[in-house]
Write a protein that holds these residues in place. Structure first.
Motif, mmCIF file in Angstrom:
data_model
loop_
_atom_site.group_PDB
_atom_site.id
_atom_site.type_symbol
_atom_site.label_atom_id
_atom_site.label_comp_id
_atom_site.label_asym_id
_atom_site.label_seq_id
_atom_site.Cartn_x
_atom_site.Cartn_y
_atom_site.Cartn_z
ATOM 1 N N MET A 195 0.848 -1.197 0.000
ATOM 2 C CA MET A 195 0.000 0.000 0.000
ATOM 3 C C MET A 195 0.875 1.235 0.000
ATOM 4 N N GLU A 196 0.749 2.087 -1.012
ATOM 5 C CA GLU A 196 1.510 3.308 -1.051
ATOM 6 C C GLU A 196 0.965 4.283 -0.008
ATOM 7 N N ALA A 197 1.857 5.187 0.425
ATOM 8 C CA ALA A 197 1.431 6.196 1.386
ATOM 9 C C ALA A 197 0.318 7.036 0.787
ATOM 10 N N MET A 198 -0.770 7.221 1.507
ATOM 11 C CA MET A 198 -1.903 7.990 1.017
ATOM 12 C C MET A 198 -1.692 9.466 1.326
ATOM 13 N N ALA A 199 -2.532 10.310 0.743
ATOM 14 C CA ALA A 199 -2.446 11.735 0.990
ATOM 15 C C ALA A 199 -2.737 12.046 2.453
ATOM 16 N N GLN A 200 -2.213 13.149 2.917
ATOM 17 C CA GLN A 200 -2.476 13.569 4.290
ATOM 18 C C GLN A 200 -3.964 13.839 4.477
ATOM 19 N N PRO A 201 -4.478 13.673 5.698
ATOM 20 C CA PRO A 201 -5.911 13.888 5.936
ATOM 21 C C PRO A 201 -6.371 15.249 5.434
ATOM 22 N N LYS A 202 -7.541 15.241 4.745
ATOM 23 C CA LYS A 202 -8.074 16.478 4.190
ATOM 24 C C LYS A 202 -9.288 16.975 4.964
ATOM 25 N N TYR A 203 -9.709 16.215 5.988
ATOM 26 C CA TYR A 203 -10.885 16.620 6.751
ATOM 27 C C TYR A 203 -10.525 17.760 7.703
ATOM 28 N N LYS A 204 -11.205 18.884 7.562
ATOM 29 C CA LYS A 204 -10.930 20.058 8.402
ATOM 30 C C LYS A 204 -12.173 20.502 9.170
ATOM 31 N N GLY A 205 -13.154 19.631 9.260
ATOM 32 C CA GLY A 205 -14.414 19.994 9.894
ATOM 33 C C GLY A 205 -14.377 19.888 11.407
ATOM 34 N N LYS A 206 -15.568 19.858 11.999
ATOM 35 C CA LYS A 206 -15.699 19.818 13.446
ATOM 36 C C LYS A 206 -15.222 18.481 14.001
ATOM 37 N N ARG A 207 -14.656 18.547 15.188
ATOM 38 C CA ARG A 207 -14.192 17.345 15.875
ATOM 39 C C ARG A 207 -14.877 17.322 17.240
ATOM 40 N N TYR A 208 -15.428 16.172 17.614
ATOM 41 C CA TYR A 208 -16.377 16.149 18.719
ATOM 42 C C TYR A 208 -15.853 15.543 20.009
ATOM 43 N N ARG A 209 -15.099 14.473 19.939
ATOM 44 C CA ARG A 209 -14.743 13.824 21.185
ATOM 45 C C ARG A 209 -13.566 12.888 20.986
ATOM 46 N N LEU A 210 -13.069 12.363 22.090
ATOM 47 C CA LEU A 210 -11.948 11.434 22.044
ATOM 48 C C LEU A 210 -12.307 10.128 22.734
ATOM 49 N N ASP A 211 -13.587 9.752 22.700
ATOM 50 C CA ASP A 211 -13.974 8.471 23.285
ATOM 51 C C ASP A 211 -13.341 7.339 22.491
ATOM 52 N N LYS A 212 -13.004 6.255 23.177
ATOM 53 C CA LYS A 212 -12.395 5.119 22.509
ATOM 54 C C LYS A 212 -13.452 4.387 21.699
ATOM 55 N N PRO A 213 -13.249 4.206 20.398
ATOM 56 C CA PRO A 213 -14.259 3.539 19.582
ATOM 57 C C PRO A 213 -14.214 2.031 19.761
ATOM 58 N N GLU A 214 -15.311 1.402 19.457
ATOM 59 C CA GLU A 214 -15.384 -0.058 19.408
ATOM 60 C C GLU A 214 -14.710 -0.532 18.124
ATOM 61 N N PHE A 240 -15.172 6.907 0.368
ATOM 62 C CA PHE A 240 -15.898 8.173 0.251
ATOM 63 C C PHE A 240 -15.597 9.138 1.400
ATOM 64 N N PHE A 241 -14.696 8.785 2.290
ATOM 65 C CA PHE A 241 -14.523 9.601 3.498
ATOM 66 C C PHE A 241 -14.065 11.022 3.181
ATOM 67 N N TYR A 242 -13.198 11.196 2.192
ATOM 68 C CA TYR A 242 -12.658 12.526 1.893
ATOM 69 C C TYR A 242 -13.180 13.114 0.595
#
Length: 447
Positions: free
Chosen positions: A1-20, A342-344
């Motif tokens: 897997m080649e290195a992907m582009a840096q994250p492009k999401y710049k929207g709101k960030r809500y919490r740091l709860d540990k996900p399942e 579709f995330f970005y």
């Protein structure tokens, strides 16, 4: 897997709860590996009402055993009941759902409102999670299902991070999203090619994955008003045989030459390993890995990598660093080229596979550690694929085991030297270079 582009999401960030971390389990053995390698929950299929009719799937007795095993590790078991039911499918659903409840299943994953309503009435201890088959993409649809009493929605794979942020802003509900695995080429599983080509209903568990097939493509030839076909078109037809013309005077022009690869239309696989901070901070409650039909090696490897990445981020978000070895591990289990779905942004032509895909995983699951003697350094290995002295192998495990070595002398349980471990589930003894633990895996590169 080649290195992907840096994250492009710049929207709101809500919490740091540990996900399942939610893993697939096509059978009881895969369930145990998924849990042992770090899954917080697993989703399985019963012998009815699921969308993977070709998987091994679970009897009620196996479900009970799986629930008991998962409980020892603090994990839960969900069951997919996500078909779209026809009238004949409804008979027996109440009894089936009660049996799931009696087996200790924590939740079902459902799409059909009929199944959802029956579950709420007949098996109230079962949580009902809305399946991705409902293609839920917006906050008002999510709110509708919350108002119906559902605690969790599995979003359609087409949902972006910005849309997830908007959903979390408007609706207080658990959000589950696929973060790794195969992507459907249709709109969240609404494809009916399988129905037409093979009479296997995609929405009742029979998808034949026709988007992964190899196709020949043809173009209708050019003709004038008198039905004349050009000499060039006739020569092209002769150069590469094609089916009979649809009508007299029209040539089907092959778009492929005999030496060309056939056409496919499958999507690249999803991989969000490089974007764990975005997934957590946008508020996704459950990270779902696709793959109930995948191998034990795939399940253990992918779960282990995401477990490490999630735990590393949660331990110190400010100093989180993506480790190159995690990407290397994912590559050892990858079936297809990878992307971020579709995330970005909306996938384009570069996110599909137009030629026959390289499906061969470069590593085989060769053996499972059953015992280890610290004094002698001898491990008892249960054979899972052929290996022999001189083979280069790797050991890895959920507690950080990872090292490479060559296979040395191998013996059977009676001390007799062997020239190879060639029998399925055969127990052999061999010296290992570093300590190993029960349930560590041994793999080797394929030739």
């Amino acid at each position: 897997m080649e290195a992907m582009a840096q994250p492009k999401y710049k929207g709101k960030r809500y919490r740091l709860d540990k996900p399942e971390l939610l893993a697939p389990a096509g059978n009881l053995e895969k369930l145990k590996f998924a849990v042992h390698y770090g899954a917080d929950a697993v989703y399985i299929g019963g012998q009815k009402y699921g969308l993977r009719s070709n998987a091994d799937n679970f009897s009620f007795e196996e479900m009970k055993e799986g629930v008991e095993f998962a409980a020892k590790y603090g994990a839960k078991v969900f069951v997919a009941t996500n078909i779209y039911a026809h009238n004949e499918d409804i008979e027996g659903i109440e009894e089936y759902l009660r049996s799931l409840q009696d087996a200790g299943i924590a939740a079902i994953i459902a799409a059909d409102p009929a199944i959802i309503e029956v579950a709420k009435r007949a098996a109230p201890k079962l949580e009902v999670h809305l399946s991705t088959q409902q293609s839920t993409l917006n906050w008002q649809a999510v709110k509708f299902w919350k108002d119906e009493g559902l605690p969790r929605v599995v979003l359609g794979r087409e949902t972006s991070l910005e849309e997830i942020a908007t959903i979390k802003e408007h609706v207080d509900i658990e959000i589950e999203a696929f973060i790794h695995g195969a992507m459907c080429s249709s709109f969240s599983g609404r494809c009916v090619l399988s129905n037409h080509f093979t009479d296997r209903d995609s929405n009742r568990g029979g998808c034949c994955q026709s988007c992964r097939w190899k196709y020949d493509l043809f173009e209708d030839g050019r003709e004038d008003a008198a039905g004349w076909v050009s000499e060039e078109d006739q020569l092209m037809q002769q150069a590469a045989p094609a089916p009979a013309p649809f009508k007299p005077g029209v040539t089907q022009i092959p778009l492929f030459q005999p030496q060309d690869n056939p056409f496919t239309m499958g999507s690249k696989d999803l991989c969000m390993l490089e974007h764990i901070p975005d997934l957590i901070e946008v508020g996704i409650d459950s990270f779902k890995i696709e793959g109930r039909m995948k191998s034990i090696h795939y399940v253990a490897t992918v779960v282990n990598v995401y477990r490490q990445a999630i735990d590393s981020y949660m331990a110190d978000p400010e100093n989180y660093v993506l480790k190159p070895e995690w990407i290397e591990e994912i590559n050892k289990a990858a079936n297809r080229p990878l992307n971020t779905g579709f995330f970005y942004d909306t996938p384009d032509h570069e996110d599909h596979i137009y030629e026959p895909e390289e499906k061969a995983v470069p590593y085989d699951f060769a053996g499972l550690v059953m015992e280890y003697d610290e004094e002698t350094g001898i491990a008892v290995i249960q054979q899972r694929n052929h290996f022999k002295p001189g083979d280069e192998i790797e050991f890895f495990g959920p507690d950080g085991t990872f090292f490479k070595q060559a296979v040395g002398r191998i013996e059977d349980q009676h001390g007799q030297e062997l020239d190879a471990a060639r029998h399925p589930l055969q127990l052999v003894r061999m010296k290992v270079d570093q300590p190993v633990r029960f349930f560590d895996m041994m793999r080797k590169r394929k030739n």
